[in-house]
Design an enzyme around this catalytic site. Sequence first.
Site, PDB file in Angstrom:
ATOM      1  N   TYR A 174       0.824  -1.206   0.000  1.00 33.65           N
ATOM      2  CA  TYR A 174       0.000   0.000   0.000  1.00 33.65           C
ATOM      3  C   TYR A 174       0.863   1.262   0.000  1.00 33.65           C
ATOM      4  O   TYR A 174       0.623   2.204  -0.772  1.00 33.65           O
ATOM      5  CB  TYR A 174      -0.905  -0.039   1.228  1.00 33.65           C
ATOM      6  N   LYS A 178       1.039   4.036  -2.968  1.00 35.22           N
ATOM      7  CA  LYS A 178       0.694   5.428  -2.701  1.00 35.22           C
ATOM      8  C   LYS A 178       1.862   6.366  -3.017  1.00 35.22           C
ATOM      9  O   LYS A 178       1.655   7.505  -3.446  1.00 35.22           O
ATOM     10  CB  LYS A 178       0.245   5.588  -1.247  1.00 35.22           C
TER      11      LYS A 178
END
Length: 325
Positions: A174, A178
Amino acid sequence: MTTPLEGLTAIVTGAGRGLGRAEALELARLGAAVVVNDFGAAGRDGTGGASAGPAEAVAAEIRAAGGRALAHTGDVADFAAARELVAGAIAEFGGLDILVNNAGILRDRMVFSMSEDEWDSVIRVHLKGHFNTTRFAAAHWRERAKATGGAVYGRIVNTSSEAFLAGSAGQPNYAAAKGGIVGLTTSTALALAKYGVTANVICPRARTRMTEDVFAGFAAPEEGLDPLAPEHVAPLVGYLASPAAARINGQLLVVHGGMVAVVERPRVQAKFDSKQDTFSYDELDALLTPHYAERPAGETFAAAEVLGLRRGASGGDGGVPPAGR
């Protein structure tokens, strides 16, 4: 009521729940026609089967309030589905002016335990999903600019996370996705500026099904608006999508609970020059070892302190831990 987006068309991905839903409703409230995209996966990890229900419900909510909306349930991480999403918005509403990329999933695991599929699936939905929609929206705006011989109206708002800015030990997939979205955004901002298009990225903090574990210890107040409500984030998205934000491009903003922080690009903290043609091990040891000797053990480059948002920091978040959406 002010309607700065009147006559404009927006796509919001992952708009069936949480942040995406709040953003879609805000854009509609400001006058935009909205294509509500959501794959409708039953689980926050993207599994459990797809459903048209979430996207249809939000589109119906917009129409019930007097707005214009279309539901779309395609998977934005699929290149062809993203092409169809952009083409569908243009066909239904006559053009595309705003793209808000919000769709994402979570498959958390420590890096030493993460499977290949857990890595690939999160990178696919977040980073590739952002690229896919951006690619087709950008091509549309470029073609329009060439046809008219001048600048067009285009706004991209992408979604990153404080998991990238401050580090998140159990989310290597993640956090990497990002961080990649920030790079994609700044590159896109430079590429499309000459066409009149802006691209910016936000790091929102909100209570959604994506963050229900993170914020489990921070109960919503019995009265008044929850400081972690997605409704705190949506107005910034609406503003960045508006004509008023024409001079804001390639920027990263953190937003939550009535606060917006503009994040600077990284600065050089220290610089060392070799006294020889090139560095030797001994020279680097003599320069860098003392430089880092006074730093706390375990302090990383991606430290929460750079934002002043760590728990209990002066001027910070009042004890709410950094988190993704």
